[in-house]
Design a protein around this motif. Structure first.
Motif, PDB file in Angstrom:
ATOM      1  N   ILE A 124     -78.274 -38.945  29.438  1.00  0.00           N
ATOM      2  CA  ILE A 124     -78.711 -39.012  30.843  1.00  0.00           C
ATOM      3  C   ILE A 124     -77.720 -38.286  31.745  1.00  0.00           C
ATOM      4  N   LYS A 125     -76.428 -38.452  31.483  1.00  0.00           N
ATOM      5  CA  LYS A 125     -75.405 -37.739  32.255  1.00  0.00           C
ATOM      6  C   LYS A 125     -75.559 -36.234  32.085  1.00  0.00           C
ATOM      7  N   LYS A 126     -75.857 -35.803  30.878  1.00  0.00           N
ATOM      8  CA  LYS A 126     -76.038 -34.374  30.603  1.00  0.00           C
ATOM      9  C   LYS A 126     -77.239 -33.843  31.358  1.00  0.00           C
ATOM     10  N   LEU A 127     -78.340 -34.605  31.344  1.00  0.00           N
ATOM     11  CA  LEU A 127     -79.543 -34.180  32.075  1.00  0.00           C
ATOM     12  C   LEU A 127     -79.302 -34.139  33.575  1.00  0.00           C
ATOM     13  N   GLY A 128     -78.512 -35.074  34.083  1.00  0.00           N
ATOM     14  CA  GLY A 128     -78.230 -35.146  35.516  1.00  0.00           C
ATOM     15  C   GLY A 128     -77.158 -34.169  35.970  1.00  0.00           C
ATOM     16  N   GLY A 129     -76.549 -33.475  35.027  1.00  0.00           N
ATOM     17  CA  GLY A 129     -75.514 -32.513  35.376  1.00  0.00           C
ATOM     18  C   GLY A 129     -74.178 -33.146  35.702  1.00  0.00           C
ATOM     19  N   CYS A 130     -73.962 -34.392  35.335  1.00  0.00           N
ATOM     20  CA  CYS A 130     -72.711 -35.098  35.626  1.00  0.00           C
ATOM     21  C   CYS A 130     -71.646 -34.860  34.558  1.00  0.00           C
ATOM     22  N   SER A 131     -72.043 -34.259  33.475  1.00  0.00           N
ATOM     23  CA  SER A 131     -71.103 -34.047  32.376  1.00  0.00           C
ATOM     24  C   SER A 131     -70.487 -32.659  32.531  1.00  0.00           C
ATOM     25  N   GLY A 132     -69.160 -32.604  32.611  1.00  0.00           N
ATOM     26  CA  GLY A 132     -68.456 -31.355  32.885  1.00  0.00           C
ATOM     27  C   GLY A 132     -68.393 -30.403  31.718  1.00  0.00           C
ATOM     28  N   LYS A 133     -67.996 -30.883  30.561  1.00  0.00           N
ATOM     29  CA  LYS A 133     -67.857 -29.999  29.406  1.00  0.00           C
ATOM     30  C   LYS A 133     -68.928 -30.316  28.371  1.00  0.00           C
ATOM     31  N   ALA A 134     -68.839 -29.662  27.228  1.00  0.00           N
ATOM     32  CA  ALA A 134     -69.837 -29.865  26.174  1.00  0.00           C
ATOM     33  C   ALA A 134     -69.885 -31.337  25.778  1.00  0.00           C
ATOM     34  N   THR A 135     -71.070 -31.871  25.754  1.00  0.00           N
ATOM     35  CA  THR A 135     -71.259 -33.288  25.450  1.00  0.00           C
ATOM     36  C   THR A 135     -71.187 -33.525  23.948  1.00  0.00           C
ATOM     37  N   ARG A 136     -70.338 -34.471  23.564  1.00  0.00           N
ATOM     38  CA  ARG A 136     -70.233 -34.888  22.170  1.00  0.00           C
ATOM     39  C   ARG A 136     -70.881 -36.267  22.082  1.00  0.00           C
ATOM     40  N   TYR A 137     -72.109 -36.295  21.607  1.00  0.00           N
ATOM     41  CA  TYR A 137     -72.913 -37.510  21.647  1.00  0.00           C
ATOM     42  C   TYR A 137     -72.400 -38.624  20.742  1.00  0.00           C
ATOM     43  N   CYS A 138     -71.766 -38.286  19.650  1.00  0.00           N
ATOM     44  CA  CYS A 138     -71.355 -39.309  18.680  1.00  0.00           C
ATOM     45  C   CYS A 138     -69.845 -39.516  18.624  1.00  0.00           C
ATOM     46  N   SER A 139     -69.118 -39.062  19.613  1.00  0.00           N
ATOM     47  CA  SER A 139     -67.658 -39.138  19.570  1.00  0.00           C
ATOM     48  C   SER A 139     -67.138 -40.587  19.587  1.00  0.00           C
ATOM     49  N   HIS A 140     -67.928 -41.500  20.074  1.00  0.00           N
ATOM     50  CA  HIS A 140     -67.517 -42.906  20.137  1.00  0.00           C
ATOM     51  C   HIS A 140     -67.835 -43.667  18.842  1.00  0.00           C
ATOM     52  N   GLY A 141     -68.517 -43.034  17.920  1.00  0.00           N
ATOM     53  CA  GLY A 141     -68.927 -43.692  16.677  1.00  0.00           C
ATOM     54  C   GLY A 141     -67.763 -44.173  15.830  1.00  0.00           C
ATOM     55  N   ASN A 142     -66.699 -43.386  15.760  1.00  0.00           N
ATOM     56  CA  ASN A 142     -65.544 -43.777  14.943  1.00  0.00           C
ATOM     57  C   ASN A 142     -64.923 -45.076  15.431  1.00  0.00           C
ATOM     58  N   LYS A 143     -64.841 -45.251  16.745  1.00  0.00           N
ATOM     59  CA  LYS A 143     -64.259 -46.477  17.296  1.00  0.00           C
ATOM     60  C   LYS A 143     -65.130 -47.686  16.970  1.00  0.00           C
ATOM     61  N   LEU A 144     -66.433 -47.499  17.026  1.00  0.00           N
ATOM     62  CA  LEU A 144     -67.336 -48.611  16.726  1.00  0.00           C
ATOM     63  C   LEU A 144     -67.296 -48.959  15.238  1.00  0.00           C
ATOM     64  N   ILE A 145     -67.174 -47.961  14.385  1.00  0.00           N
ATOM     65  CA  ILE A 145     -67.048 -48.227  12.948  1.00  0.00           C
ATOM     66  C   ILE A 145     -65.745 -48.974  12.668  1.00  0.00           C
ATOM     67  N   ALA A 146     -64.670 -48.542  13.319  1.00  0.00           N
ATOM     68  CA  ALA A 146     -63.385 -49.231  13.150  1.00  0.00           C
ATOM     69  C   ALA A 146     -63.481 -50.671  13.646  1.00  0.00           C
ATOM     70  N   MET A 147     -64.205 -50.890  14.743  1.00  0.00           N
ATOM     71  CA  MET A 147     -64.373 -52.245  15.266  1.00  0.00           C
ATOM     72  C   MET A 147     -65.154 -53.104  14.272  1.00  0.00           C
ATOM     73  N   PHE A 148     -66.184 -52.525  13.633  1.00  0.00           N
ATOM     74  CA  PHE A 148     -66.954 -53.268  12.642  1.00  0.00           C
ATOM     75  C   PHE A 148     -66.077 -53.644  11.449  1.00  0.00           C
ATOM     76  N   ILE A 149     -65.226 -52.733  11.007  1.00  0.00           N
ATOM     77  CA  ILE A 149     -64.345 -53.015   9.874  1.00  0.00           C
ATOM     78  C   ILE A 149     -63.404 -54.172  10.214  1.00  0.00           C
ATOM     79  N   VAL A 150     -62.865 -54.172  11.418  1.00  0.00           N
ATOM     80  CA  VAL A 150     -61.970 -55.263  11.829  1.00  0.00           C
ATOM     81  C   VAL A 150     -62.736 -56.585  11.878  1.00  0.00           C
ATOM     82  N   ILE A 151     -63.933 -56.563  12.460  1.00  0.00           N
ATOM     83  CA  ILE A 151     -64.752 -57.779  12.533  1.00  0.00           C
ATOM     84  C   ILE A 151     -65.072 -58.281  11.130  1.00  0.00           C
TER      85      ILE A 151
END
Length: 191
Positions: free
Chosen positions: A91-118
């Motif tokens: 949505i940010k990309k469509l609205g033009g609010c994103s400054g540089k190239a959008t990396r859609y899955c960049s947050h996935g590693n943190k969520l996987i790490a959180m699942f491993i800890v849980i």
């Protein structure tokens, strides 16, 4: 500061194992039993909340199923968070609010790490609950039957007899075996 907090997991593991000692049928001195029960705060234990006291129909079977599904529940919650952040970035990309190239899955590693800890912290509780189905003991004085450590409104008089096809313990045996196998294989793979 680049502090490695991996040593904390060693302490948590140690206290989780000590807390399990509190549930063993050993006549500990009172002061030792108090210490061991205090250490149970390091275990994820739904029994502390005692949901069956708030909601009378909240039976052992329901509690058992919820605990066995906890890893999947947390994975689902983290999956929803992942998809929500992807949608927000889109949505940010469509609205033009994103400054540089959008990396859609960049947050996935943190969520996987959180699942491993849980998963790491709830593993003992989940496997202990799965194996608890097989913990059958005689009563004192013995009446020829073995009974479970848990009680349920589904069982006659609330006390569940082991290896009786009409009792809850028999109904939970197959799911307990499957859950134990899946989580025992999954734990080394995930961690």
């Amino acid at each position: 500061k680049k502090i490695n907090v991996a040593f904390l997991s060693i302490g948590v593991d140690y206290f989780q194992v000590l807390a399990i000692f509190a549930s063993l049928r050993i006549r500990w001195p009172k002061w030792m039993k108090d210490i061991l029960q205090f250490l149970s705060i390091f275990n994820f234990n739904i029994d502390i909340a005692a949901p069956e006291c708030l909601y009378r129909e909240f039976d052992y079977k329901t509690k058992w199923i919820i605990i066995m599904l906890l890893p999947l529940i947390f994975a689902g919650i983290l999956g929803v968070i992942f998809l929500s952040v992807v949608c927000l970035k889109f949505i940010k990309k469509l609205g033009g609010c994103s400054g540089k190239a959008t990396r859609y899955c960049s947050h996935g590693n943190k969520l996987i790490a959180m699942f491993i800890v849980i998963f790491y912290f709830i593993y003992i509780s989940v496997t202990e609950r799965a194996l608890g189905v097989f913990n059958c003991n005689p009563v004192d004085p013995p009446d020829g039957y073995l009974y479970t450590d848990f009680t349920s409104i589904e069982c006659e008089g609330g006390i569940c007899r082991c290896d009786d096809p009409n009792e809850l313990q028999m109904k939970l045996k197959l799911p307990a075996v499957l859950g134990f196998i899946v989580y025992s294989i999954g734990f080394p793979v995930v961690v």
